[in-house]
Write an enzyme that holds these catalytic residues in place. Structure first.
Site, PDB file in Angstrom:
ATOM      1  N   SER A  24       0.854  -1.224  -0.036  1.00 36.67           N
ATOM      2  CA  SER A  24      -0.046   0.038  -0.124  1.00 36.67           C
ATOM      3  C   SER A  24       0.949   1.174   0.189  1.00 36.67           C
ATOM      4  CB  SER A  24      -1.088  -0.052   0.963  1.00 36.67           C
ATOM      5  OG  SER A  24      -0.821  -0.783   2.005  1.00 36.67           O
TER       6      SER A  24
ATOM      7  N   LYS B 114      -1.188  -4.019  -3.473  1.00 37.92           N
ATOM      8  CA  LYS B 114      -2.345  -3.242  -2.779  1.00 37.92           C
ATOM      9  C   LYS B 114      -2.573  -1.768  -3.238  1.00 37.92           C
ATOM     10  CE  LYS B 114      -5.499  -2.159   0.352  1.00 37.92           C
ATOM     11  NZ  LYS B 114      -5.955  -0.746   0.867  1.00 37.92           N
TER      12      LYS B 114
END
Length: 394
Positions: free
Chosen positions: A309, A334
Site C-alpha cells: 500500500s 495493494k
C-alpha cells in the site's frame, strides 16, 4: 508469509470472527479522499455514510451496510456483526468494519501507540513462530524474552503454523477485554529449554524508523510503517547523513499506513512534483511532494512481497521519477483506496472507493511493483553493491 516481519500493531479479529484488514494494510487515503485529517471521519456537515463514496464505488454497498447496522440496532442485535455480514457479501476484499473501541485503537496505532507485550515475530518456513525483536523497556523485555526465542503458545493455544496476524490477535486479545494491565501466558522455547512466561500487556509506542550507518558512510533508513511523524524523521535522517553518501531506504515488510506520511517521505528525496494519482468520489486527484528534498544523493529502495500500500505508493513514485533504483522482489500489489463512515451504533465501516496509480500511470492493485534488480540471496548486500555502482563508496 514466511520470513515476513510484522509489528504487533494490527487490529485483531472481531468478536464475530470476521478478519479485519491490517492496520497498515489499508492505503489510508482518508485525508486526501475526504478533505479531512488522516484517520478522521466526515462530520455532520459532510457526506453521509450512504453517499460518501459518490460514483467511485457502488452507492448500494454503503447503503446496504448502513441499513444492516440500523436494522440490527433496532432489533436489539449487534450492529457491528450485521455490518460485517453485509461487508462480507459485498465482495470488497479490503473492506472492514471496526467496533468503536477497535477504531479508536486503529487511530492510536497510526499515532504510533498500541497495547501489547512488545514483541515482533515472524513465521518461518517450517511454520514455527520466532521472536525477531523485543522492544526495550517492554513487558517482554522485562520478562527476559530475547530475539531468537521460539513462541510456541499464547494462553495455551499453540501458534505453530498460524499466520502472524492471528498470533498478533492472540497476543493483544480483544480491545474491550484485554486492556493494558491484563495478563497473557506465553509458551516459549530457547534451545532445549521450554517454559511459560506470564506478562502484563502495556501501552507502548512503536519506533517505525530506524537509522544506521554502514562502514564507508552509507545510511540505511528502515521504515516499518507509516505512522504519524515518519516523513519528518526520514527527512531529518537524510539531512544528517554524510555529504555525498548514499541511502538505502529499506521498505521490506512495510504494510503501509498514512499516505500523507508516505508523501512526506517522498518529499525527502524529491524537489516537488507528482507522487501518485488516485480516483475517489468519481474524480481524479493528485498527490505532490513538497519542494526542497535531496535530489542528488544516491538512493536505493529495498522491497519485498511484504511491501504494501503506502509503501508501494512511495516505491512507485521514486522508481517512476527516476530517483531511486528499486532492489528486491515484486511487492504485494495493494493499491486501493478506502473511505471510512460512521454506522448506526458507533461502529465504522471502511469500503473501497477507488485505486491509485504511480506517476507513470501504473496501476499497483493486483500487480505490485517490479523491482529494477532482483535481490538474490542477501538483499542488503545486493543493495549496497547497487548503491556503490551509483557512486556511493559503501
Amino acid at each position: 508469509m514466511p520470513g515476513r516481519d510484522l509489528l504487533f500493531c494490527q487490529p485483531r479479529r472481531s468478536r464475530a470472527g470476521a478478519a479485519l484488514t491490517l492496520v497498515f494494510a489499508g492505503v489510508l487515503l482518508t485525508g486526501a479522499a475526504t478533505g479531512s485529517l488522516p484517520g478522521s471521519l466526515p462530520g455532520p456537515a459532510r457526506k453521509s455514510p450512504s453517499d460518501a463514496a459518490g460514483s467511485a464505488a457502488p452507492a448500494g454497498a454503503h447503503q446496504e451496510v448502513a441499513r444492516a447496522a440500523a436494522e440490527a440496532l433496532a432489533d436489539g442485535k449487534s450492529p457491528t456483526e450485521a455490518a460485517e455480514r453485509a461487508v462480507s457479501r459485498s465482495g470488497d476484499r479490503w473492506a472492514a468494519v471496526y467496533s468503536r473501541s477497535d477504531y479508536e485503537e486503529f487511530q492510536e496505532a497510526l499515532d504510533g501507540r498500541y497495547t501489547g507485550v512488545g514483541l515482533s515475530a515472524r513465521r518461518e518456513r517450517d511454520g514455527r513462530i520466532d521472536v525477531t525483536r523485543v522492544q526495550p523497556g517492554s513487558p517482554a523485555a522485562r520478562a527476559g524474552i530475547r530475539k531468537g526465542d521460539r513462541l510456541r503458545s499464547v494462553d495455551g493455544e499453540k501458534v505453530d503454523g498460524l499466520p502472524v496476524t492471528e498470533v498478533v490477535s492472540l497476543l493483544r486479545g480483544d480491545a474491550d477485554d484485554a486492556p493494558a494491565g491484563t495478563t497473557v501466558a506465553l509458551g516459549l522455547q530457547r534451545g532445549s529449554r521450554a517454559w511459560t512466561e506470564t506478562v502484563r500487556r502495556a501501552r507502548l509506542s512503536t519506533d517505525p524508523v530506524t537509522v544506521r550507518r554502514l562502514p564507508g558512510g552509507a545510511t540505511v533508513v528502515r521504515i516499518s510503517a507509516f505512522t504519524k511523524g515518519v516523513g519528518a524523521t526520514v527527512r531529518s535522517a537524510v539531512r544528517q547523513a554524510p555529504p555525498g553518501s548514499g541511502v538505502i531506504l529499506d521498505l521490506r515488510g512495510n504494510s503501509g499506513g498514512l499516505v500523507t506520511e508516505a508523501v512526506a517521505t517522498a518529499s525527502a528525496f524529491l524537489d516537488g512534483g507528482l507522487v501518485a494519482t488516485y480516483d475517489a468520489d468519481g474524480r481524479q486527484h493528485a498527490l505532490h511532494a513538497r519542494r526542497g528534498g535531496d535530489t542528488t544523493r544516491p538512493l536505493v529502495a529495498l522491497v519485498d512481497g511484504g511491501t504494501m500500500s503506502a509503501a508501494e505508493l512511495l516505491t512507485g513514485a521514486l522508481q517512476d521519477r527516476g530517483r531511486a533504483l528499486v532492489v528486491g522482489s515484486r511487492t504485494f500489489g495493494k493499491g486501493s483506496v478506502q473511505m471510512p463512515s460512521r454506522l448506526p451504533g458507533g461502529s465504522v465501516a471502511e469500503l473501497t472507493v477507488g485505486h491509485y496509480r504511480t506517476p507513470g500511470g501504473h496501476d499497483v492493485d493486483g500487480h505490485g511493483i517490479t523491482p529494477d534488480l532482483d535481490a538474490g540471496g542477501d538483499a542488503l548486500r545486493r543493495a549496497r553493491t547497487v548503491l556503490a555502482g551509483l557512486g556511493e563508496s559503501s
